[in-house]
Scaffold this motif. Structure first.
Motif, PDB file in Angstrom:
ATOM      1  N   LEU A 239       0.821  -1.210   0.000  1.00 25.42           N
ATOM      2  CA  LEU A 239       0.000   0.000   0.000  1.00 25.42           C
ATOM      3  C   LEU A 239       0.857   1.263   0.000  1.00 25.42           C
ATOM      4  N   ILE A 240       2.018   1.216   0.640  1.00 24.66           N
ATOM      5  CA  ILE A 240       2.932   2.362   0.570  1.00 24.66           C
ATOM      6  C   ILE A 240       3.381   2.585  -0.867  1.00 24.66           C
ATOM      7  N   GLU A 241       3.719   1.498  -1.556  1.00 23.28           N
ATOM      8  CA  GLU A 241       4.126   1.606  -2.956  1.00 23.28           C
ATOM      9  C   GLU A 241       2.966   2.101  -3.822  1.00 23.28           C
ATOM     10  N   ALA A 242       1.751   1.652  -3.506  1.00 22.85           N
ATOM     11  CA  ALA A 242       0.586   2.100  -4.268  1.00 22.85           C
ATOM     12  C   ALA A 242       0.366   3.599  -4.102  1.00 22.85           C
ATOM     13  N   CYS A 243       0.522   4.110  -2.881  1.00 22.60           N
ATOM     14  CA  CYS A 243       0.381   5.558  -2.641  1.00 22.60           C
ATOM     15  C   CYS A 243       1.416   6.340  -3.445  1.00 22.60           C
ATOM     16  N   ALA A 244       2.658   5.868  -3.443  1.00 21.39           N
ATOM     17  CA  ALA A 244       3.710   6.541  -4.200  1.00 21.39           C
ATOM     18  C   ALA A 244       3.429   6.513  -5.695  1.00 21.39           C
ATOM     19  N   THR A 324      -4.166   6.005   2.887  1.00 21.97           N
ATOM     20  CA  THR A 324      -4.787   4.692   3.087  1.00 21.97           C
ATOM     21  C   THR A 324      -5.839   4.742   4.184  1.00 21.97           C
ATOM     22  N   ASN A 325      -6.115   5.935   4.716  1.00 21.80           N
ATOM     23  CA  ASN A 325      -7.011   6.070   5.858  1.00 21.80           C
ATOM     24  C   ASN A 325      -8.302   6.802   5.494  1.00 21.80           C
ATOM     25  N   GLU A 326      -9.261   6.700   6.391  1.00 24.77           N
ATOM     26  CA  GLU A 326     -10.515   7.415   6.237  1.00 24.77           C
ATOM     27  C   GLU A 326     -10.284   8.928   6.395  1.00 24.77           C
ATOM     28  N   PHE A 327     -11.299   9.690   6.048  1.00 29.41           N
ATOM     29  CA  PHE A 327     -11.235  11.141   6.188  1.00 29.41           C
ATOM     30  C   PHE A 327     -11.057  11.490   7.661  1.00 29.41           C
ATOM     31  N   SER A 328      -9.984  12.209   7.990  1.00 28.95           N
ATOM     32  CA  SER A 328      -9.683  12.527   9.386  1.00 28.95           C
ATOM     33  C   SER A 328     -10.384  13.817   9.806  1.00 28.95           C
ATOM     34  N   GLU A 329     -10.283  14.107  11.094  1.00 24.96           N
ATOM     35  CA  GLU A 329     -10.897  15.319  11.627  1.00 24.96           C
ATOM     36  C   GLU A 329     -10.271  16.579  11.035  1.00 24.96           C
ATOM     37  N   ILE A 330      -8.958  16.555  10.861  1.00 28.11           N
ATOM     38  CA  ILE A 330      -8.279  17.723  10.276  1.00 28.11           C
ATOM     39  C   ILE A 330      -8.662  17.887   8.814  1.00 28.11           C
ATOM     40  N   ALA A 331      -8.921  16.770   8.129  1.00 33.49           N
ATOM     41  CA  ALA A 331      -9.375  16.843   6.734  1.00 33.49           C
ATOM     42  C   ALA A 331     -10.773  17.453   6.653  1.00 33.49           C
ATOM     43  N   GLU A 332     -11.620  17.121   7.608  1.00 33.38           N
ATOM     44  CA  GLU A 332     -12.961  17.713   7.661  1.00 33.38           C
ATOM     45  C   GLU A 332     -12.876  19.233   7.844  1.00 33.38           C
ATOM     46  N   LYS A 333     -11.964  19.690   8.706  1.00 32.03           N
ATOM     47  CA  LYS A 333     -11.801  21.130   8.916  1.00 32.03           C
ATOM     48  C   LYS A 333     -11.352  21.823   7.641  1.00 32.03           C
ATOM     49  N   LEU A 334     -10.341  21.231   6.984  1.00 27.67           N
ATOM     50  CA  LEU A 334      -9.792  21.863   5.787  1.00 27.67           C
ATOM     51  C   LEU A 334     -10.780  21.834   4.628  1.00 27.67           C
ATOM     52  N   SER A 335     -11.621  20.805   4.575  1.00 23.90           N
ATOM     53  CA  SER A 335     -12.562  20.662   3.462  1.00 23.90           C
ATOM     54  C   SER A 335     -13.646  21.736   3.476  1.00 23.90           C
ATOM     55  N   THR A 336     -13.812  22.432   4.608  1.00 25.76           N
ATOM     56  CA  THR A 336     -14.784  23.526   4.647  1.00 25.76           C
ATOM     57  C   THR A 336     -14.245  24.776   3.958  1.00 25.76           C
ATOM     58  N   GLU A 337     -12.938  24.801   3.682  1.00 23.55           N
ATOM     59  CA  GLU A 337     -12.326  25.983   3.085  1.00 23.55           C
ATOM     60  C   GLU A 337     -11.787  25.732   1.686  1.00 23.55           C
ATOM     61  N   VAL A 343      -8.504  10.468  -2.092  1.00 23.07           N
ATOM     62  CA  VAL A 343      -8.172   9.229  -2.799  1.00 23.07           C
ATOM     63  C   VAL A 343      -7.709   8.223  -1.755  1.00 23.07           C
ATOM     64  N   MET A 344      -8.599   7.327  -1.375  1.00 22.55           N
ATOM     65  CA  MET A 344      -8.277   6.325  -0.359  1.00 22.55           C
ATOM     66  C   MET A 344      -7.755   5.063  -1.046  1.00 22.55           C
ATOM     67  N   VAL A 345      -6.528   4.705  -0.731  1.00 23.20           N
ATOM     68  CA  VAL A 345      -5.854   3.579  -1.379  1.00 23.20           C
ATOM     69  C   VAL A 345      -6.103   2.312  -0.566  1.00 23.20           C
ATOM     70  N   THR A 346      -6.762   1.355  -1.181  1.00 27.01           N
ATOM     71  CA  THR A 346      -7.037   0.075  -0.517  1.00 27.01           C
ATOM     72  C   THR A 346      -6.512  -1.112  -1.312  1.00 27.01           C
ATOM     73  N   ASP A 347      -6.082  -0.867  -2.549  1.00 30.26           N
ATOM     74  CA  ASP A 347      -5.632  -1.948  -3.423  1.00 30.26           C
ATOM     75  C   ASP A 347      -4.248  -1.597  -3.958  1.00 30.26           C
ATOM     76  N   SER A 348      -3.343  -2.567  -3.937  1.00 30.38           N
ATOM     77  CA  SER A 348      -1.984  -2.326  -4.414  1.00 30.38           C
ATOM     78  C   SER A 348      -1.838  -2.536  -5.919  1.00 30.38           C
ATOM     79  N   ASP A 349      -2.858  -3.101  -6.554  1.00 30.59           N
ATOM     80  CA  ASP A 349      -2.801  -3.360  -8.000  1.00 30.59           C
ATOM     81  C   ASP A 349      -3.311  -2.124  -8.743  1.00 30.59           C
TER      82      ASP A 349
END
Length: 357
Positions: A239-244, A324-337, A343-349
């Motif tokens: 999953l780290i490689e998939a994110c990269a 690779t994680n769900e929307f965090s609290e800090i992401a919710e704050k920033l998304s208001t602005e 892009v949630m990565v769950t598959d390495s293919d």
């Protein structure tokens, strides 16, 4: 093994007790001593060179290890442990090698790296030693090498649909086609001088040729305010490689459609947030090299958190947030602005990428 052999020789001498058993017993005792002395002599004359390419292939890579014994004495057993460490994924692998060498000789050994991972990979000698022919002792050898190489993300088809593009003023080589500005490095248009215009903008050479006072209007440099951010906090290497891979291809895909952008990631090795402006492919390649050289963090939203609190003001921008994680609290704050594309990565293919902004 040698102890059993020596014990058998002693028993044979006790039961037979003649000159031949004495000679065999003495030979059994002094041969290991001679072998150990040879090891002590030859260990100072060993040279190691590992050939490592700058970039590792995606499937497998065969590295060449050159070993030279400059001593006239043979080496009964040369033991080399090569460590391979990937700073991005944190994986650590050991390759043990054991072989004999004659005096004044050289050998080449293959070190097969199958399916190299994405990241900056370090190749070091964990240990080098020589052993006698009976493997009674192992004597360390003070010879080392340290090399590094890169495993880069693969290129996959990427389609980015820009539905709402925001342009902001910035320092770049891209200029607005319908808005003039004050960047004196690029001329937006020419017009005839009117009373009240800034005389410093008069184009004197053109005015002399045309017989009319001509004024230069300068250009308005642009930046597309798109931020590509990637979090390296996954538990698995795939999953780290998939994110990269996704981050690298999205960045290149934005350049393919002429969109300059900002690339953001956190390096736990330096404890720094990297915020890089990408205007061309050379900058993209340099950015990807810095990205794969970083060390992953255990904090699942460290890049987003540090970026949020480092902003002096929130610009009208869009963010592609790769994690690779769900929307965090800090992401919710920033998304208001700003607009955040999560892009949630769950598959390495990863075979293709499509992003709608």
């Amino acid at each position: 093994m040698y102890a059993f052999f020596l014990f058998a020789m002693v028993l044979m001498h006790i039961y037979i007790n003649n000159i031949y058993t004495v000679m065999i017993l003495l030979f059994s005792i002094f041969l290991p001593l001679i072998s150990i002395c040879i090891c002590l002599f030859s260990k100072k004359n060993i040279e190691l060179i590992l050939e490592v390419p700058n970039t590792l292939s995606e499937k497998e890579e065969i590295l060449k290890l050159h070993v030279a014994n400059k001593s006239i004495m043979p080496i009964a057993s040369l033991n080399i442990c090569i460590t391979v460490f990937n700073c991005l994924t944190g994986t650590h692998t050991i390759f043990p090698l054991h072989f004999t060498m004659s005096g004044k000789s050289e050998q080449k050994r293959d070190v097969l790296i199958s399916d190299p991972e994405i990241g900056k990979i370090f190749f070091d000698t964990e240990s080098v030693s020589v052993s006698d022919m009976f493997h009674l002792i192992s004597i360390p050898v003070d010879v080392k090498f340290s090399e590094s190489s890169y495993g880069f993300p693969k290129s996959v088809p990427t389609n980015i649909n820009m539905l709402n593009v925001y342009e902001t003023y910035g320092e770049s080589l891209k200029y607005s086609e319908n808005q003039k500005g004050n960047d004196r490095g690029e001329v937006f248009d020419l017009k005839e001088y009117q009373p009240g215009d800034d005389v410093r903008n008069i184009h004197w050479k053109l005015s002399a040729k045309s017989g009319r006072v001509t004024l230069r209007e300068f250009s308005f440099p642009l930046n597309y305010s798109v931020v590509v951010m990637v979090e390296f906090c996954a538990d698995t290497t795939d999953l780290i490689e998939a994110c990269a891979t996704i981050a690298s291809n999205i960045s290149k895909g934005l350049l393919d459609i002429g969109v300059m952008h900002t690339f953001v990631f956190f390096d736990a090795g330096t404890e720094e947030l990297s915020v890089l402006n990408i205007d061309n492919y050379s900058e993209h390649d340099a950015c990807v090299q810095r990205m794969v050289s970083s060390v992953r963090s255990d904090d699942p939203s460290v890049a987003l958190t540090r970026y949020y609190y480092s902003l002096e003001s929130i610009l009208d921008s869009q963010m592609i947030y790769i994690t690779t994680n769900e929307f965090s609290e800090i992401a919710e704050k920033l998304s208001t602005e700003i607009n955040i594309k999560h892009v949630m990565v769950t598959d390495s293919d990863i075979s293709s990428i499509t992003i709608d902004l």
